[in-house]
Write a protein that holds these residues in place. Structure first.
Motif, PDB file in Angstrom:
ATOM      1  N   ASP A  40       0.798  -1.222   0.000  1.00 30.03           N
ATOM      2  CA  ASP A  40       0.000   0.000   0.000  1.00 30.03           C
ATOM      3  C   ASP A  40       0.833   1.276   0.000  1.00 30.03           C
ATOM      4  O   ASP A  40       0.324   2.343  -0.323  1.00 30.03           O
ATOM      5  N   GLY A  41       2.080   1.173   0.415  1.00 29.57           N
ATOM      6  CA  GLY A  41       2.937   2.348   0.517  1.00 29.57           C
ATOM      7  C   GLY A  41       2.759   3.064   1.842  1.00 29.57           C
ATOM      8  O   GLY A  41       1.855   2.754   2.623  1.00 29.57           O
ATOM      9  N   PHE A  42       3.645   3.991   2.104  1.00 32.56           N
ATOM     10  CA  PHE A  42       3.594   4.768   3.338  1.00 32.56           C
ATOM     11  C   PHE A  42       4.060   6.176   3.041  1.00 32.56           C
ATOM     12  O   PHE A  42       5.108   6.379   2.434  1.00 32.56           O
ATOM     13  N   GLU A  43       3.259   7.133   3.429  1.00 34.41           N
ATOM     14  CA  GLU A  43       3.640   8.537   3.319  1.00 34.41           C
ATOM     15  C   GLU A  43       3.664   9.134   4.715  1.00 34.41           C
ATOM     16  O   GLU A  43       2.674   9.058   5.447  1.00 34.41           O
ATOM     17  N   GLU A  44       4.792   9.703   5.059  1.00 35.68           N
ATOM     18  CA  GLU A  44       4.935  10.341   6.378  1.00 35.68           C
ATOM     19  C   GLU A  44       4.006  11.549   6.438  1.00 35.68           C
ATOM     20  O   GLU A  44       4.023  12.403   5.558  1.00 35.68           O
ATOM     21  N   PRO A  45       3.157  11.617   7.469  1.00 40.87           N
ATOM     22  CA  PRO A  45       2.282  12.786   7.597  1.00 40.87           C
ATOM     23  C   PRO A  45       3.104  14.050   7.858  1.00 40.87           C
ATOM     24  O   PRO A  45       4.120  13.996   8.552  1.00 40.87           O
ATOM     25  N   GLU A  46       2.656  15.155   7.279  1.00 46.01           N
ATOM     26  CA  GLU A  46       3.365  16.414   7.464  1.00 46.01           C
ATOM     27  C   GLU A  46       3.158  16.974   8.860  1.00 46.01           C
ATOM     28  O   GLU A  46       4.045  17.610   9.417  1.00 46.01           O
ATOM     29  N   ASP A  47       1.974  16.750   9.416  1.00 45.84           N
ATOM     30  CA  ASP A  47       1.650  17.327  10.725  1.00 45.84           C
ATOM     31  C   ASP A  47       0.866  16.309  11.542  1.00 45.84           C
ATOM     32  O   ASP A  47      -0.163  15.822  11.091  1.00 45.84           O
ATOM     33  N   THR A  48       1.371  15.989  12.704  1.00 39.26           N
ATOM     34  CA  THR A  48       0.670  15.046  13.574  1.00 39.26           C
ATOM     35  C   THR A  48       0.039  15.746  14.774  1.00 39.26           C
ATOM     36  O   THR A  48      -0.402  15.088  15.713  1.00 39.26           O
ATOM     37  N   THR A  49      -0.017  17.052  14.711  1.00 38.99           N
ATOM     38  CA  THR A  49      -0.661  17.820  15.777  1.00 38.99           C
ATOM     39  C   THR A  49      -2.109  17.369  15.906  1.00 38.99           C
ATOM     40  O   THR A  49      -2.817  17.247  14.914  1.00 38.99           O
ATOM     41  N   GLY A  50      -2.516  17.089  17.106  1.00 36.30           N
ATOM     42  CA  GLY A  50      -3.887  16.678  17.342  1.00 36.30           C
ATOM     43  C   GLY A  50      -4.106  15.176  17.243  1.00 36.30           C
ATOM     44  O   GLY A  50      -5.232  14.716  17.430  1.00 36.30           O
ATOM     45  N   TYR A  51      -3.060  14.414  16.939  1.00 35.32           N
ATOM     46  CA  TYR A  51      -3.199  12.961  16.903  1.00 35.32           C
ATOM     47  C   TYR A  51      -3.482  12.445  18.311  1.00 35.32           C
ATOM     48  O   TYR A  51      -2.914  12.926  19.280  1.00 35.32           O
ATOM     49  N   THR A  52      -4.347  11.460  18.389  1.00 36.03           N
ATOM     50  CA  THR A  52      -4.610  10.820  19.673  1.00 36.03           C
ATOM     51  C   THR A  52      -3.452   9.875  19.986  1.00 36.03           C
ATOM     52  O   THR A  52      -2.613   9.578  19.127  1.00 36.03           O
ATOM     53  N   ALA A  53      -3.432   9.372  21.196  1.00 37.23           N
ATOM     54  CA  ALA A  53      -2.396   8.405  21.587  1.00 37.23           C
ATOM     55  C   ALA A  53      -2.472   7.168  20.692  1.00 37.23           C
ATOM     56  O   ALA A  53      -1.446   6.630  20.268  1.00 37.23           O
ATOM     57  N   ALA A  54      -3.681   6.732  20.375  1.00 37.22           N
ATOM     58  CA  ALA A  54      -3.856   5.556  19.509  1.00 37.22           C
ATOM     59  C   ALA A  54      -3.341   5.829  18.094  1.00 37.22           C
ATOM     60  O   ALA A  54      -2.708   4.967  17.477  1.00 37.22           O
ATOM     61  N   GLN A  55      -3.591   7.027  17.584  1.00 36.31           N
ATOM     62  CA  GLN A  55      -3.099   7.380  16.247  1.00 36.31           C
ATOM     63  C   GLN A  55      -1.575   7.464  16.229  1.00 36.31           C
ATOM     64  O   GLN A  55      -0.940   7.028  15.273  1.00 36.31           O
ATOM     65  N   ASN A  56      -0.988   8.025  17.279  1.00 41.80           N
ATOM     66  CA  ASN A  56       0.476   8.086  17.368  1.00 41.80           C
ATOM     67  C   ASN A  56       1.082   6.691  17.460  1.00 41.80           C
ATOM     68  O   ASN A  56       2.108   6.415  16.847  1.00 41.80           O
ATOM     69  N   LYS A  57       0.434   5.805  18.200  1.00 38.30           N
ATOM     70  CA  LYS A  57       0.916   4.430  18.313  1.00 38.30           C
ATOM     71  C   LYS A  57       0.840   3.723  16.959  1.00 38.30           C
ATOM     72  O   LYS A  57       1.777   3.046  16.548  1.00 38.30           O
ATOM     73  N   ALA A  58      -0.269   3.894  16.262  1.00 37.15           N
ATOM     74  CA  ALA A  58      -0.433   3.283  14.942  1.00 37.15           C
ATOM     75  C   ALA A  58       0.598   3.834  13.951  1.00 37.15           C
ATOM     76  O   ALA A  58       1.167   3.081  13.150  1.00 37.15           O
ATOM     77  N   LEU A  59       0.865   5.131  14.017  1.00 41.32           N
ATOM     78  CA  LEU A  59       1.861   5.743  13.148  1.00 41.32           C
ATOM     79  C   LEU A  59       3.247   5.183  13.436  1.00 41.32           C
ATOM     80  O   LEU A  59       4.009   4.855  12.517  1.00 41.32           O
ATOM     81  N   LYS A  60       3.585   5.029  14.697  1.00 42.70           N
ATOM     82  CA  LYS A  60       4.884   4.471  15.083  1.00 42.70           C
ATOM     83  C   LYS A  60       5.030   3.038  14.553  1.00 42.70           C
ATOM     84  O   LYS A  60       6.082   2.670  14.031  1.00 42.70           O
ATOM     85  N   GLU A  61       3.971   2.246  14.672  1.00 45.47           N
ATOM     86  CA  GLU A  61       4.003   0.873  14.180  1.00 45.47           C
ATOM     87  C   GLU A  61       4.150   0.833  12.658  1.00 45.47           C
ATOM     88  O   GLU A  61       4.899   0.018  12.124  1.00 45.47           O
ATOM     89  N   THR A  62       3.448   1.714  11.967  1.00 44.95           N
ATOM     90  CA  THR A  62       3.541   1.759  10.510  1.00 44.95           C
ATOM     91  C   THR A  62       4.931   2.205  10.071  1.00 44.95           C
ATOM     92  O   THR A  62       5.490   1.664   9.114  1.00 44.95           O
ATOM     93  N   ARG A  63       5.498   3.176  10.760  1.00 40.11           N
ATOM     94  CA  ARG A  63       6.881   3.587  10.461  1.00 40.11           C
ATOM     95  C   ARG A  63       7.836   2.413  10.619  1.00 40.11           C
ATOM     96  O   ARG A  63       8.732   2.204   9.795  1.00 40.11           O
ATOM     97  N   SER A  64       7.667   1.643  11.693  1.00 34.74           N
ATOM     98  CA  SER A  64       8.523   0.490  11.947  1.00 34.74           C
ATOM     99  C   SER A  64       8.389  -0.548  10.827  1.00 34.74           C
ATOM    100  O   SER A  64       9.386  -1.095  10.345  1.00 34.74           O
ATOM    101  N   LYS A  65       7.175  -0.812  10.401  1.00 30.90           N
ATOM    102  CA  LYS A  65       6.951  -1.758   9.310  1.00 30.90           C
ATOM    103  C   LYS A  65       7.564  -1.252   8.015  1.00 30.90           C
ATOM    104  O   LYS A  65       8.140  -2.018   7.243  1.00 30.90           O
TER     105      LYS A  65
END
Length: 75
Positions: A40-65
């Protein structure tokens, strides 16, 4: 992950084995839980301001993958 990769020979892509190689790589990346980000690909979000803890966790996991998929050598 590191232990798993050190024990298994990585498939080598040649001019004549693409079909078999691609199946093996899909299986390997699936085992490393990195196939979806490869497909599917991965694009780093430009701004994560306002992300919930769950969204930040999911982003961290996707970055790792994503990094796992980039690390796996193809030959």
């Amino acid at each position: 992950m590191a232990n798993m990769m050190s024990q298994m020979p990585l498939p080598r892509l040649t001019k004549s084995n693409y079909d078999n190689w691609s199946i093996q790589m899909k299986a390997l990346l699936g085992a490393l839980e990195a196939w979806e980000v490869t497909r599917d690909g991965f694009e780093e979000p430009e701004d994560t301001t306002g992300y919930t803890a769950a969204q930040n966790k999911a982003l961290k996991e996707t970055r790792s993958k994503d990094k796992t998929a980039l690390y796996v050598p193809s030959s």
